[in-house]
Design a protein around this motif. Structure first.
Motif, PDB file in Angstrom:
ATOM      1  N   ARG A  58       0.838  -1.202   0.000  1.00  0.00           N
ATOM      2  CA  ARG A  58       0.000   0.000   0.000  1.00  0.00           C
ATOM      3  C   ARG A  58       0.870   1.249   0.000  1.00  0.00           C
ATOM      4  NH1 ARG A  58      -4.852   1.981  -1.350  1.00  0.00           N
ATOM      5  NH2 ARG A  58      -5.336   3.824  -0.135  1.00  0.00           N
ATOM      6  N   SER A  59       1.906   1.241   0.806  1.00  0.00           N
ATOM      7  CA  SER A  59       2.784   2.402   0.902  1.00  0.00           C
ATOM      8  C   SER A  59       3.589   2.614  -0.377  1.00  0.00           C
ATOM      9  CB  SER A  59       3.705   2.269   2.112  1.00  0.00           C
ATOM     10  OG  SER A  59       2.931   2.312   3.292  1.00  0.00           O
ATOM     11  N   CYS A  60       3.984   1.541  -1.045  1.00  0.00           N
ATOM     12  CA  CYS A  60       4.664   1.693  -2.344  1.00  0.00           C
ATOM     13  C   CYS A  60       3.735   2.376  -3.341  1.00  0.00           C
ATOM     14  CB  CYS A  60       5.133   0.339  -2.871  1.00  0.00           C
ATOM     15  SG  CYS A  60       6.568  -0.317  -1.994  1.00  0.00           S
ATOM     16  N   TRP A  61       2.471   1.953  -3.354  1.00  0.00           N
ATOM     17  CA  TRP A  61       1.483   2.600  -4.225  1.00  0.00           C
ATOM     18  C   TRP A  61       1.335   4.079  -3.842  1.00  0.00           C
ATOM     19  CZ3 TRP A  61      -3.086   4.789  -2.424  1.00  0.00           C
ATOM     20  CH2 TRP A  61      -3.949   5.257  -3.416  1.00  0.00           C
ATOM     21  N   MET A  62       1.228   4.334  -2.527  1.00  0.00           N
ATOM     22  CA  MET A  62       0.983   5.687  -2.050  1.00  0.00           C
ATOM     23  C   MET A  62       2.129   6.640  -2.404  1.00  0.00           C
ATOM     24  SD  MET A  62      -0.043   7.129   1.771  1.00  0.00           S
ATOM     25  CE  MET A  62       0.334   5.569   2.455  1.00  0.00           C
ATOM     26  N   HIS A  63       3.365   6.166  -2.322  1.00  0.00           N
ATOM     27  CA  HIS A  63       4.519   7.039  -2.552  1.00  0.00           C
ATOM     28  C   HIS A  63       4.972   7.043  -4.009  1.00  0.00           C
ATOM     29  CE1 HIS A  63       4.963   8.404   1.489  1.00  0.00           C
ATOM     30  NE2 HIS A  63       4.775   7.170   1.917  1.00  0.00           N
ATOM     31  N   SER A  64       4.151   6.465  -4.881  1.00  0.00           N
ATOM     32  CA  SER A  64       4.441   6.509  -6.322  1.00  0.00           C
ATOM     33  C   SER A  64       3.230   7.105  -7.041  1.00  0.00           C
ATOM     34  CB  SER A  64       4.808   5.113  -6.838  1.00  0.00           C
ATOM     35  OG  SER A  64       3.752   4.180  -6.658  1.00  0.00           O
ATOM     36  N   ALA A  65       2.302   6.269  -7.455  1.00  0.00           N
ATOM     37  CA  ALA A  65       1.152   6.718  -8.238  1.00  0.00           C
ATOM     38  C   ALA A  65       0.297   7.738  -7.502  1.00  0.00           C
ATOM     39  CB  ALA A  65       0.302   5.503  -8.623  1.00  0.00           C
ATOM     40  N   TYR A  66      -0.088   7.429  -6.291  1.00  0.00           N
ATOM     41  CA  TYR A  66      -0.927   8.323  -5.489  1.00  0.00           C
ATOM     42  C   TYR A  66      -0.222   9.664  -5.268  1.00  0.00           C
ATOM     43  CZ  TYR A  66      -3.459   9.893  -1.272  1.00  0.00           C
ATOM     44  OH  TYR A  66      -4.168  10.607  -0.338  1.00  0.00           O
ATOM     45  N   ALA A  67       1.076   9.623  -5.022  1.00  0.00           N
ATOM     46  CA  ALA A  67       1.821  10.861  -4.770  1.00  0.00           C
ATOM     47  C   ALA A  67       1.764  11.802  -5.960  1.00  0.00           C
ATOM     48  CB  ALA A  67       3.278  10.541  -4.431  1.00  0.00           C
ATOM     49  N   ILE A  68       1.933  11.278  -7.159  1.00  0.00           N
ATOM     50  CA  ILE A  68       1.905  12.143  -8.345  1.00  0.00           C
ATOM     51  C   ILE A  68       0.557  12.848  -8.449  1.00  0.00           C
ATOM     52  CG2 ILE A  68       1.921  12.168 -10.860  1.00  0.00           C
ATOM     53  CD1 ILE A  68       4.056   9.989 -10.718  1.00  0.00           C
ATOM     54  N   ASP A  69      -0.515  12.109  -8.228  1.00  0.00           N
ATOM     55  CA  ASP A  69      -1.844  12.715  -8.305  1.00  0.00           C
ATOM     56  C   ASP A  69      -2.064  13.724  -7.183  1.00  0.00           C
ATOM     57  OD1 ASP A  69      -2.440  11.260 -10.599  1.00  0.00           O
ATOM     58  OD2 ASP A  69      -3.337   9.612  -9.467  1.00  0.00           O
ATOM     59  N   GLN A  70      -1.597  13.417  -5.983  1.00  0.00           N
ATOM     60  CA  GLN A  70      -1.745  14.332  -4.852  1.00  0.00           C
ATOM     61  C   GLN A  70      -0.942  15.617  -5.064  1.00  0.00           C
ATOM     62  OE1 GLN A  70      -2.875  13.797  -1.089  1.00  0.00           O
ATOM     63  NE2 GLN A  70      -4.487  13.141  -2.476  1.00  0.00           N
ATOM     64  N   LEU A  71       0.301  15.486  -5.484  1.00  0.00           N
ATOM     65  CA  LEU A  71       1.174  16.651  -5.593  1.00  0.00           C
ATOM     66  C   LEU A  71       0.657  17.642  -6.626  1.00  0.00           C
ATOM     67  CD1 LEU A  71       4.744  15.112  -5.278  1.00  0.00           C
ATOM     68  CD2 LEU A  71       3.231  15.942  -3.484  1.00  0.00           C
ATOM     69  N   SER A  75      -0.804  19.396  -2.357  1.00  0.00           N
ATOM     70  CA  SER A  75      -0.642  18.833  -1.020  1.00  0.00           C
ATOM     71  C   SER A  75      -0.521  17.322  -1.118  1.00  0.00           C
ATOM     72  CB  SER A  75      -1.825  19.207  -0.113  1.00  0.00           C
ATOM     73  OG  SER A  75      -3.011  18.593  -0.569  1.00  0.00           O
ATOM     74  N   PHE A  76      -0.056  16.740  -0.033  1.00  0.00           N
ATOM     75  CA  PHE A  76       0.038  15.286   0.075  1.00  0.00           C
ATOM     76  C   PHE A  76      -0.541  14.909   1.418  1.00  0.00           C
ATOM     77  CE2 PHE A  76       2.001  11.352   1.445  1.00  0.00           C
ATOM     78  CZ  PHE A  76       1.930  10.550   0.313  1.00  0.00           C
ATOM     79  N   THR A  77      -1.591  14.097   1.371  1.00  0.00           N
ATOM     80  CA  THR A  77      -2.228  13.579   2.579  1.00  0.00           C
ATOM     81  C   THR A  77      -2.186  12.069   2.482  1.00  0.00           C
ATOM     82  OG1 THR A  77      -3.701  15.491   2.688  1.00  0.00           O
ATOM     83  CG2 THR A  77      -4.349  13.534   3.934  1.00  0.00           C
ATOM     84  N   PRO A  78      -1.464  11.402   3.374  1.00  0.00           N
ATOM     85  CA  PRO A  78      -1.378   9.939   3.291  1.00  0.00           C
ATOM     86  C   PRO A  78      -2.762   9.292   3.305  1.00  0.00           C
ATOM     87  CG  PRO A  78       0.146  10.785   4.928  1.00  0.00           C
ATOM     88  CD  PRO A  78      -0.731  11.933   4.514  1.00  0.00           C
ATOM     89  N   ASP A  79      -2.883   8.201   2.572  1.00  0.00           N
ATOM     90  CA  ASP A  79      -4.125   7.439   2.483  1.00  0.00           C
ATOM     91  C   ASP A  79      -3.880   6.089   3.146  1.00  0.00           C
ATOM     92  OD1 ASP A  79      -6.267   5.817   1.794  1.00  0.00           O
ATOM     93  OD2 ASP A  79      -6.344   6.508  -0.270  1.00  0.00           O
ATOM     94  N   PHE A  80      -4.503   5.879   4.291  1.00  0.00           N
ATOM     95  CA  PHE A  80      -4.293   4.654   5.059  1.00  0.00           C
ATOM     96  C   PHE A  80      -5.451   3.659   4.901  1.00  0.00           C
ATOM     97  CE2 PHE A  80      -1.923   7.978   7.455  1.00  0.00           C
ATOM     98  CZ  PHE A  80      -0.653   7.483   7.228  1.00  0.00           C
TER      99      PHE A  80
END
Length: 175
Positions: A58-71, A75-80
């Motif tokens: 989940r964290s690998c997804w969050m700090h790659s694909a999700y991060a690009i969309d968030q940034l 802002s970046f808000t972690p998704d747990f």
């Protein structure tokens, strides 16, 4: 060619993402061979205070694909939420990240470089960085930590993995 933010972030993330499905396959085969149960691997942690195996995907997804969309939104808000519950769900989450990273363009990533990005946890902004520092100083190290921890948990449990399994193809993605 100049070395830009895209070149610094995307190929390395894609390389390590592309290696994860084979690591997952080896873990699942380890279970199929009777060396462990799914539960033993899926609930495994390196320390009691750390997340279990699926959280690291989940964290690998969050700090790659999700991060690009968030940034892109500033802002970046972690998704747990939505932690994968098994091997198939982990593969699907990695596939989703692979697709998003493959679609990232040099222009899209370059546009993030000078943008101010807020790290928001709960309802509070914890810190603000440029997009470049956010990707290279926050997302990339977090991604690498979680990919390494995923690999390390499986090694600790006896899954036959070597450094090449973690690294994948050093030449990078083929597409």
């Amino acid at each position: 060619m100049a070395f830009d933010l895209y070149s610094a972030f995307v190929p390395t993330i894609r390389q390590l993402l592309d290696a994860l499905p084979d690591v997952i396959d080896k873990a699942e085969q380890f279970v199929a061979d009777g060396n462990a149960t799914d539960t033993e691997l899926l609930e495994a942690k390196l320390a009691d205070t750390m997340w279990p195996l699926p959280w690291h995907v989940r964290s690998c997804w969050m700090h790659s694909a999700y991060a690009i969309d968030q940034l892109a939104g500033g802002s970046f808000t972690p998704d747990f939420t939505d932690v994968p519950e098994g091997w198939t769900a982990m593969r699907a989450m990695i596939a989703s990240a692979q697709e998003r990273m493959a679609s990232a363009t040099r222009e899209e990533i370059g546009a993030l470089a000078d943008r101010k990005i807020e790290f928001v946890l709960g309802s509070q902004t914890r810190f603000t960085l440029s997009g470049e520092r956010f990707l290279l100083g926050f997302n990339m190290p977090n991604f690498q930590f979680h990919a390494t921890t995923f690999y390390g948990i499986l090694r600790m449990k006896g899954v036959a993995l070597g450094k090449r399994d973690f690294l994948g193809n050093p030449a990078g993605p083929m597409a």
